[in-house]
Structures are given as structure tokens and as C-alpha cells.
Enzyme design. Structure first.
Site, mmCIF file in Angstrom:
data_model
loop_
_atom_site.group_PDB
_atom_site.id
_atom_site.type_symbol
_atom_site.label_atom_id
_atom_site.label_comp_id
_atom_site.label_asym_id
_atom_site.label_seq_id
_atom_site.Cartn_x
_atom_site.Cartn_y
_atom_site.Cartn_z
ATOM 1 N N ASN A 23 -27.765 109.905 -47.145
ATOM 2 C CA ASN A 23 -26.529 110.651 -46.887
ATOM 3 C C ASN A 23 -26.048 111.262 -48.212
ATOM 4 O OD1 ASN A 23 -26.978 108.082 -45.440
ATOM 5 N ND2 ASN A 23 -25.558 108.990 -44.006
ATOM 6 N N HIS B 23 -25.766 117.301 -42.532
ATOM 7 C CA HIS B 23 -26.038 117.278 -43.971
ATOM 8 C C HIS B 23 -26.631 118.580 -44.490
ATOM 9 C CE1 HIS B 23 -26.698 112.615 -43.447
ATOM 10 N NE2 HIS B 23 -25.420 112.956 -43.389
ATOM 11 N N GLU C 111 -29.896 105.861 -40.238
ATOM 12 C CA GLU C 111 -28.609 105.188 -40.125
ATOM 13 C C GLU C 111 -28.522 104.542 -38.744
ATOM 14 O OE1 GLU C 111 -25.543 108.123 -40.815
ATOM 15 O OE2 GLU C 111 -24.283 107.295 -39.231
ATOM 16 N N GLY D 44 -15.482 117.686 -45.934
ATOM 17 C CA GLY D 44 -16.283 116.748 -45.146
ATOM 18 C C GLY D 44 -15.780 115.319 -45.203
#
Ligand code: FAD
Length: 492
Positions: free
Chosen positions: A471, A433, A348, A104
């Protein structure tokens, strides 16, 4: 071999570095490419604006997270290739994941957020939070190369106008905002803005790979691991089976694939210890199918359970004509709306670097969605499915809606309904996520040792039960640091 690691993302990279530093030889098996060789256009990674096959993992058509503009699809046909971003279809949801050496870290926004301690203590009560916040989070942040934006530069540069607009409207509605650290080198970014180095973040690069500036795992953990001389990596190799070997250790079956996904060889190796670091979905799928097929029948019933989306949902707002977000936007987010304690939302403020003024404010909201799903083996297809339903994402929308309705009301603005389909305000059909599926202290002991099988470990996002409130990669890294320290001390 002493140690085999499945996957080269955060969990795998931490494991490799620390084992190697302890003098233990290890081998990483990674199903994605090693992203080091340029294509015929001289680029390693594809262009953001019009991705070619390098952008997506074995798909015939792109699957852009922001899929429409003015209600028209921007997706287009591509040829099947072992590209860098997987939009894995798991029924009601597409799970986006990085594919390649570095997992990732190759595709993510680099936001490096340590969760609030009170929330961490709720989700992982068996973990000593003092140790995490005093030792392992600092160790993870230091080794990942986390840095902060110069706030004076943030306040003056055109590249973060979009973020300042997001901050202004949030604050006017009474929501707190917070700067978010990142692994993108902000000094490099300043030089990009000054025109003295090749642009990457300021050329819109992010979800299909960054050529410069980003401290992804190949330049941090994996780079350090390689320099020990004790770590080898096989890219384009996929683990398909893990089972006890005759005698001791484990037999691992591996398929070598080519760049169009075809199997070119099958291999079988034996390892004393096997570390599952294939990501929340990859590790869960392997464990659930090994248990169901009888290769690892004694795995705990907790394997495959407590999977969540980190409450992800995307939304966009239309700003007034005078509230420009800028045609020039850095692709690296550096600010969040922190309404976690009041509204269960950490959003975000995301860039939308289209190279034109669009008056769009885009957000990826992480919400306190308690819904969880489980993985099941399907004996007729041999595949593993996920029980997540669209209805389970409604809670994420409900939470985020309270925050953004309030902002829209105050600003007299509206949602964009043209960016995730025609007439579709919320994008609840994806997650960046994925978390859970082999939860710490349930499917494993309190340090990632799988119950029933000494020498098998889980090291990645599968350990985290569904929602970390921010996150996730700093937490995945810090937890792996904690667990491998204990495993090296006791098991090696
Ligand atoms: P991964 O990093 O997913 O690594 C798993 C690796 O295992 C992959 O390389 C995969 O190819 C490999 N693998 C899987 N199965 C097999 C197999 N059978 N055999 C061999 N190899 C296998 N998080 C943040 O904290 N901040 C952000 O700003 C952020 N932005 C994101 C943006 C995008 C577009 C995406 C997709 C994710 C983002 N994330 C972000 C999430 C973050 O990247 C992940 O949480 C993190 O990478 C998970 O780490 P991991 O070690 O669990 O697994």
C-alpha cells in the site's frame, strides 16, 4: 505568494508542513470539501451501509467497489455532490481517490506499509535507500502517527475473526502472513470494543470517512501545518492552468466550485513556486494538458508516462459454514498475505463489515504486474485520457489466481462469483493505488523538480513508477519528506 500547493493529500500536506516550518508562507488549493461541518443528520460523513450524496464525487449513481451481492447490484441513485470518494472513470478502469482537505487519507484503510528495501531499490534506483530507510521512512511513520495492533487483542477479539480466518487458511497453504501497521489508533479501537467511546472502525466506517480514531492528514501533517499560522487552504477550488508569468514565477488559474460542482468564480494568482500534489492522476492530467496546450511546452516527454495500478485486483472466497468470519468486523485491515518474493503477490486480508455472518473472505491483492499506461491530451474534448486496457489487468489476475487457487484447493473452497457482478470472480476494473505519470528522475530531476521549469515541482504519487509492492501512502509521504528537505535547502 511564495508557494502554491495543488492538492492536500500526502504530498501536499508534507510540502505545506515543511515549508511552513522553514518560515515560508504557502497556500493549498484543494478541489474537495473541508470535511468539518455536519449535515442535517448531525453526521459529517455518510453512513457506510447506504451512502448518500456525501459518499461520491459528482456522480448520479453510487459506484461501490464491491458492487453486488448474490449477483444483484447494490448501487443506487444519488444526487450530484462534491462527495468524499471519487470513482474516476479513466476508460477501462475506475480510479478511486479521496476528495477533500486531506485527500486519500480521508477514505483509505490506513494501512501504513514500508516496502521491502530490495523492491524499493529496484523501482527507484536513483534514490539513496540508506537515507530513505534510516531517515525518511522513520520520519514519515512518526509524523503520520503509525501504530501497531496489540497482537494478544487481535488474537482474542471478535472484531478480527475475519482476519484470523484469512491468516489460518493462508498459512495452511504455505503462505506467510504479516501484521500491517496502521494510522488508525488501536487504543481507541479497543475502547470502541469495550463500549466506552463512540464507534467508528467498529461501526464499519472507512471508505466514506471516519468520524473518530483515524489519524488522517487533517489531524497529523495538516493540523501541525495549520498551527504554524503560515498555511492557508482554499477548499472547493480547482486548478485548471499553470503557466509562466510575465517576469518571474507562475500564473495559476483556479475555478471555485459549489457543492454540486458548478463553477461560481474563476481566479488567477501568481506564485514563485508551484508544487503539484494533485495525486498521480490529478498531477498527470494537469501536466499533460499544460504541455499539449503549449502552456508548459518544454516539459519532458516522460510526463504522462509509466502509470500503473500497483497491480490491484480484488477477489473473494466462500468459506465453509463452520469457518465463520464474524458478523462483527473492524473496517480497518491489519494483516496481509506476503507472497511477494515467491508469487509477486501481497494481499490485504480485507474486512467485509456487513453486520451479518456471510462466510466471505475478501482480499485486495497488490501484484507484480509490469504493465504500464500513459496519459494523452484529447484536443477535441480538451480532456486527458489514459491508455490502460482491460487486457493489461490480466497479469494481476494470473498472479493472484496462483495464490488463491492454492488456498481454495487446500481448503476445498470456491471463489465468490456474485460480488463484482453476476458470475464475476475478479474485480480488475478498479484501482485504489494509482501511481506514476511524472516519474522521479525522468519527468523530474532526482528530487521532484520538473525539467524545463525552475520553481515547478511534483510531490505526490505521480513520482512512483506504477508499482510499489505494498500500500503506497507511507512511500509517497517519505519520498515527499526527502524531496522537500532538498528543495528547501537548495531552492528557497
Ligand atoms: P491524494 O491523496 O490523492 O491527494 C491529491 C489531492 O489533490 C486530492 O485531495 C484531490 O482532491 C486534489 N486535487 C486533484 N486535482 C486537483 C486540482 N486540479 N486542483 C485542486 N486540487 C486537486 N494507501 C495505503 O497506503 N494504505 C491503505 O490502506 C490505502 N487504502 C485505500 C483505500 C481507498 C478506498 C483508496 C481510494 C485509496 C487507498 N490507499 C491506501 C491509497 C492512498 O490513499 C493514496 O495512495 C494516496 O492518498 C495518494 O497520495 P497523493 O498525495 O499522491 O494524492
Amino acid at each position: 505568494m511564495p508557494a502554491l500547493i495543488i492538492g492536500s493529500g500526502y504530498g501536499g500536506a508534507v510540502t505545506a508542513l515543511r515549508l511552513a516550518q522553514a518560515g515560508i508562507d504557502c497556500h493549498i488549493v484543494e478541489m474537495g470539501r473541508d470535511w468539518t461541518t455536519p449535515g442535517s443528520d448531525g453526521r459529517i460523513f455518510t453512513q457506510t451501509a447506504s451512502p448518500d450524496q456525501r459518499g461520491f464525487w459528482l456522480r448520479d449513481r453510487t459506484k461501490q467497489p464491491v458492487s453486488h451481492f448474490l449477483g444483484v447490484s447494490i448501487d443506487r441513485n444519488i444526487s450530484r455532490y462534491t462527495g468524499i470518494l471519487d470513482a474516476e472513470n479513466m476508460g477501462a478502469i475506475h480510479v478511486y481517490q479521496g476528495r477533500g482537505v486531506g485527500g486519500g487519507s480521508l477514505v483509505n484503510g490506513g494501512m501504513a506499509v514500508t516496502p521491502k528495501r530490495s523492491w524499493f531499490e529496484q523501482i527507484l534506483p536513483s534514490v539513496d535507500a540508506n537515507e530513505m530507510y534510516n531517515t525518511f521512512y522513520p520520519r514519515a511513520n512518526a509524523t503520520l502517527g503509525v501504530n501497531n495492533i496489540d497482537q494478544a487483542w487481535f488474537d482474542s477479539t471478535e472484531w478480527y475473526q475475519f482476519s484470523r480466518v484469512g491468516r489460518k487458511v493462508a498459512q495452511r497453504s504455505g503462505f506467510a502472513t504479516t501484521f500491517v501497521p496502521n494510522v488508525y489508533d488501536f487504543n481507541y479501537m479497543k475502547q470502541e470494543a469495550a463500549g466506552t467511546v463512540t464507534k467508528s472502525a467498529l461501526a464499519g466506517e472507512v471508505i466514506f470517512g471516519n468520524h473518530h480514531g483515524k489519524k488522517s492528514l487533517p489531524v497529523t501533517y495538516l493540523g501541525q501545518a495549520a498551527s504554524t499560522g503560515k498555511v492557508t487552504i482554499s477548499p472547493l477550488h480547482r486548478v485548471t492552468k499553470v503557466a509562466p508569468a510575465a517576469g518571474s514565477g507562475y500564473t495559476v488559474d483556479i475555478e471555485q466550485i459549489n457543492e454540486t460542482g458548478g463553477v461560481v468564480a474563476t481566479k488567477s494568482v501568481t506564485a514563485d513556486k508551484v508544487f503539484f500534489a494533485a495525486g498521480s492522476v490529478g498531477t498527470s492530467k494537469l501536466l499533460v494538458s499544460m504541455k499539449a496546450q503549449g502552456h508548459l511546452p518544454n516539459l519532458s516527454g516522460a510526463v504522462g508516462q509509466e502509470w500503473g495500478t500497483n497491480g490491484n485486483v480484488m477477489v473473494a472466497r466462500a468459506n465453509h459454514a463452520w469457518d465463520t468470519t464474524g458478523k462483527n468486523q473492524s473496517s480497518i485491515p491489519t494483516m496481509g498475505i506476503d507472497a511477494w518474493d515467491t508469487n509477486g503477490v501481497f494481499a490485504e486480508i480485507a474486512p467485509f463489515p456487513a453486520g451479518a455472518e456471510l462466510w466471505v473472505s475478501l482480499y485486495l491483492a497488490i501484484t507484480k504486474n509490469p504493465e504500464r499506461a500513459s496519459f494523452q491530451y484529447n484536443s477535441s474534448t480538451g480532456g486527458v485520457g489514459l491508455s490502460w486496457s482491460q487486457a493489461q489487468a490480466q497479469k494481476s489476475i494470473d498472479l493472484a489466481k496462483v495464490v488463491f487457487d492454492k488456498i481454495n484447493k487446500k481448503e476445498v473452497t470456491v471463489y465468490r462469483s456474485d460480488m463484482f457482478g453476476s458470475n464475476k470472480v475478479w474485480n480488475e476494473g478498479l484501482t485504489y493505488h494509482p501511481l506514476g505519470g511524472a516519474v522521479l528522475n525522468k519527468a523530474t530531476d532526482n528530487f521532484g523538480r520538473l525539467h524545463g521549469y525552475p520553481g515547478l515541482y511534483v510531490m505526490d504519487g505521480a513520482l512512483v513508477p506504477g508499482n510499489v509492492g505494498v500500500n503506497p501512502f507511507v512511500t509517497i509521504t517519505a519520498l515527499a519528506e526527502r524531496n522537500i528537505a532538498s528543495i528547501i535547502a537548495s531552492d528557497m
